[in-house]
Design a protein around this motif. Structure first.
Motif, PDB file in Angstrom:
ATOM      1  N   ALA A   1       7.490  36.100  32.236  1.00 30.17           N
ATOM      2  CA  ALA A   1       6.496  37.127  32.446  1.00 30.17           C
ATOM      3  C   ALA A   1       5.842  36.984  33.714  1.00 30.17           C
ATOM      4  N   THR A   2       5.684  35.645  34.450  1.00 32.53           N
ATOM      5  CA  THR A   2       5.382  35.942  35.958  1.00 32.53           C
ATOM      6  C   THR A   2       6.535  36.288  36.882  1.00 32.53           C
ATOM      7  N   GLU A   3       7.663  36.060  36.302  1.00 30.41           N
ATOM      8  CA  GLU A   3       8.893  36.840  37.267  1.00 30.41           C
ATOM      9  C   GLU A   3       8.793  38.302  37.012  1.00 30.41           C
ATOM     10  N   LEU A   4       8.613  38.610  35.939  1.00 30.64           N
ATOM     11  CA  LEU A   4       8.498  39.993  35.564  1.00 30.64           C
ATOM     12  C   LEU A   4       7.438  40.558  36.351  1.00 30.64           C
ATOM     13  N   THR A   5       6.157  40.175  36.140  1.00 32.19           N
ATOM     14  CA  THR A   5       5.116  40.780  36.827  1.00 32.19           C
ATOM     15  C   THR A   5       5.226  40.755  38.512  1.00 32.19           C
ATOM     16  N   GLN A   6       5.857  39.648  38.890  1.00 31.18           N
ATOM     17  CA  GLN A   6       6.360  39.618  40.577  1.00 31.18           C
ATOM     18  C   GLN A   6       7.311  40.722  40.774  1.00 31.18           C
ATOM     19  N   TRP A   7       8.386  40.843  40.006  1.00 33.68           N
ATOM     20  CA  TRP A   7       9.212  42.020  40.122  1.00 33.68           C
ATOM     21  C   TRP A   7       8.555  43.258  40.170  1.00 33.68           C
ATOM     22  N   LEU A   8       7.794  43.581  39.287  1.00 31.66           N
ATOM     23  CA  LEU A   8       7.209  44.965  38.911  1.00 31.66           C
ATOM     24  C   LEU A   8       6.117  45.117  40.190  1.00 31.66           C
ATOM     25  N   ALA A   9       5.437  43.987  40.628  1.00 30.49           N
ATOM     26  CA  ALA A   9       4.523  44.234  41.748  1.00 30.49           C
ATOM     27  C   ALA A   9       5.208  44.530  42.891  1.00 30.49           C
ATOM     28  N   THR A  10       6.300  43.869  43.422  1.00 29.19           N
ATOM     29  CA  THR A  10       7.045  43.803  44.601  1.00 29.19           C
ATOM     30  C   THR A  10       7.500  45.312  44.529  1.00 29.19           C
TER      31      THR A  10
ATOM     32  N   PRO B   1      -0.621  46.361  44.512  1.00 30.26           N
ATOM     33  CA  PRO B   1      -0.577  46.317  43.052  1.00 30.26           C
ATOM     34  C   PRO B   1      -1.059  44.974  42.184  1.00 30.26           C
ATOM     35  N   GLU B   2      -1.572  45.347  41.152  1.00 31.06           N
ATOM     36  CA  GLU B   2      -2.268  44.233  40.404  1.00 31.06           C
ATOM     37  C   GLU B   2      -1.389  44.543  39.105  1.00 31.06           C
ATOM     38  N   VAL B   3      -0.444  43.597  38.575  1.00 28.80           N
ATOM     39  CA  VAL B   3       0.358  43.871  37.414  1.00 28.80           C
ATOM     40  C   VAL B   3       0.063  42.729  36.472  1.00 28.80           C
ATOM     41  N   ALA B   4      -0.071  43.349  35.140  1.00 34.75           N
ATOM     42  CA  ALA B   4      -0.026  42.320  34.095  1.00 34.75           C
ATOM     43  C   ALA B   4       0.987  42.871  33.002  1.00 34.75           C
ATOM     44  N   VAL B   5       1.799  41.914  32.540  1.00 33.63           N
ATOM     45  CA  VAL B   5       2.834  41.804  31.498  1.00 33.63           C
ATOM     46  C   VAL B   5       2.352  41.059  30.290  1.00 33.63           C
ATOM     47  N   GLN B   6       2.353  41.885  29.185  1.00 35.66           N
ATOM     48  CA  GLN B   6       2.066  41.294  27.836  1.00 35.66           C
ATOM     49  C   GLN B   6       3.290  41.350  27.070  1.00 35.66           C
ATOM     50  N   ALA B   7       4.095  40.552  27.076  1.00 35.57           N
ATOM     51  CA  ALA B   7       5.434  40.618  26.319  1.00 35.57           C
ATOM     52  C   ALA B   7       5.388  40.575  24.732  1.00 35.57           C
ATOM     53  N   ASP B   8       5.802  41.411  24.281  1.00 38.11           N
ATOM     54  CA  ASP B   8       5.976  41.337  22.644  1.00 38.11           C
ATOM     55  C   ASP B   8       7.101  42.535  22.303  1.00 38.11           C
ATOM     56  N   VAL B   9       7.446  42.764  21.058  1.00 37.68           N
ATOM     57  CA  VAL B   9       8.195  43.953  20.677  1.00 37.68           C
ATOM     58  C   VAL B   9       7.821  45.203  21.304  1.00 37.68           C
ATOM     59  N   ASP B  10       6.320  45.398  21.121  1.00 34.37           N
ATOM     60  CA  ASP B  10       5.795  46.527  21.950  1.00 34.37           C
ATOM     61  C   ASP B  10       4.808  45.961  23.152  1.00 34.37           C
ATOM     62  N   THR B  11       5.806  45.759  24.321  1.00 27.28           N
ATOM     63  CA  THR B  11       5.480  45.165  25.628  1.00 27.28           C
ATOM     64  C   THR B  11       4.307  46.274  26.399  1.00 27.28           C
ATOM     65  N   GLN B  12       3.406  45.582  26.894  1.00 29.21           N
ATOM     66  CA  GLN B  12       2.162  46.246  27.608  1.00 29.21           C
ATOM     67  C   GLN B  12       2.335  45.900  28.989  1.00 29.21           C
ATOM     68  N   VAL B  13       2.586  46.775  29.791  1.00 28.95           N
ATOM     69  CA  VAL B  13       2.456  46.845  31.246  1.00 28.95           C
ATOM     70  C   VAL B  13       1.385  47.930  32.031  1.00 28.95           C
ATOM     71  N   GLN B  14       0.666  46.726  32.661  1.00 32.47           N
ATOM     72  CA  GLN B  14      -0.510  47.618  33.333  1.00 32.47           C
ATOM     73  C   GLN B  14      -0.447  47.181  34.700  1.00 32.47           C
ATOM     74  N   ILE B  15      -0.135  48.555  35.591  1.00 31.97           N
ATOM     75  CA  ILE B  15      -0.144  48.202  36.949  1.00 31.97           C
ATOM     76  C   ILE B  15      -1.447  49.246  37.638  1.00 31.97           C
ATOM     77  N   ARG B  16      -2.155  48.407  38.263  1.00 34.59           N
ATOM     78  CA  ARG B  16      -3.263  48.788  39.068  1.00 34.59           C
ATOM     79  C   ARG B  16      -3.099  48.712  40.464  1.00 34.59           C
ATOM     80  N   LEU B  17      -3.299  49.952  41.051  1.00 30.97           N
ATOM     81  CA  LEU B  17      -3.132  49.984  42.520  1.00 30.97           C
ATOM     82  C   LEU B  17      -4.374  50.198  43.228  1.00 30.97           C
ATOM     83  N   GLU B  18      -4.739  49.313  44.053  1.00 30.28           N
ATOM     84  CA  GLU B  18      -6.162  49.339  44.733  1.00 30.28           C
ATOM     85  C   GLU B  18      -5.848  49.127  46.171  1.00 30.28           C
ATOM     86  N   SER B  19      -7.098  49.655  46.950  1.00 27.51           N
ATOM     87  CA  SER B  19      -7.181  49.695  48.307  1.00 27.51           C
ATOM     88  C   SER B  19      -8.325  48.876  48.830  1.00 27.51           C
TER      89      SER B  19
END
Length: 193
Positions: A136-145, A160-178
């Motif tokens: 999950a950490t690597e996936l989060t970093q990959w999506l953030a980059t 980007p602030e990315v959160a990945v919650q791995a499951d059969v139904d995986t949740q990915v939340q990407i928040r872009l802030e400035s």
């Protein structure tokens, strides 16, 4: 004639090619190790030793990525060809639901990037759930980059602030802030009857 090298090909079955580099990183020097198994063998020995070599390759792969089952095919041509196929074991990520939003800029400014980022998030589909959770950490970093390199993120200097919650139904939340921008608009429409 003696084998001087072997061609090694790694394939992920049912998983996006975007994830291949992550799996290769887990496998480390496997390709060099596989080549070393063949170096110095006679061409004739490749055929009769292939059973033991396949078992050794499977053992090494499954020790490094236990979330995958391994099939190995060896053809003893002048240069031996080794095809290693990784098949997910257990539950796999079936759906990826993702959110892309910002509190710094209007979300409408991100519409052009939303599909591209969504396709990236969908690359997680097909991975074993245990593998996605372990990485999950690597996936989060990959999506953030990757998200940080989009044109909207660069244009408005969004982080980007990315959160990945791995499951059969995986949740990915990407928040872009400035820190630089804070666009906020509120409107009311009063429609006369």
């Amino acid at each position: 004639p003696v084998v001087e090298r072997a061609d090694v090909q790694l394939t992920l079955s049912g998983v996006s090619t975007d994830m291949l580099s992550m799996v290769r990183a887990d496998l480390g020097s496997l390709e060099a190790e596989v080549q070393a198994l063949f170096l110095g063998l006679s061409q004739d020995a490749v055929d009769w030793s292939s059973g033991a070599v396949k078992a050794e390759i499977r053992r090494r792969v499954e020790a490094r990525v236990p979330e995958f089952q391994t099939t190995v095919d060896i053809s003893a041509e002048p240069v031996p060809k080794v095809n290693i196929v990784l098949l997910p074991i257990g539950q796999t990520v079936q759906r990826v639901q993702y959110q892309l939003f910002s509190l710094s800029i209007p979300n409408v400014l991100m519409l052009e990037e939303k599909e591209q980022i969504g396709r990236l998030a969908q690359a997680i589909r097909g991975l074993p759930v245990r593998y996605a959770a372990r990485h999950a950490t690597e996936l989060t970093q990959w999506l953030a980059t990757t998200t940080a390199n989009t044109s909207v993120a660069k244009r408005y200097r969004l982080t980007p602030e990315v959160a990945v919650q791995a499951d059969v139904d995986t949740q990915v939340q990407i928040r872009l802030e400035s820190d630089r921008y804070r666009f906020w608009a509120e409107g009311y429409v009063d429609v006369d009857r």
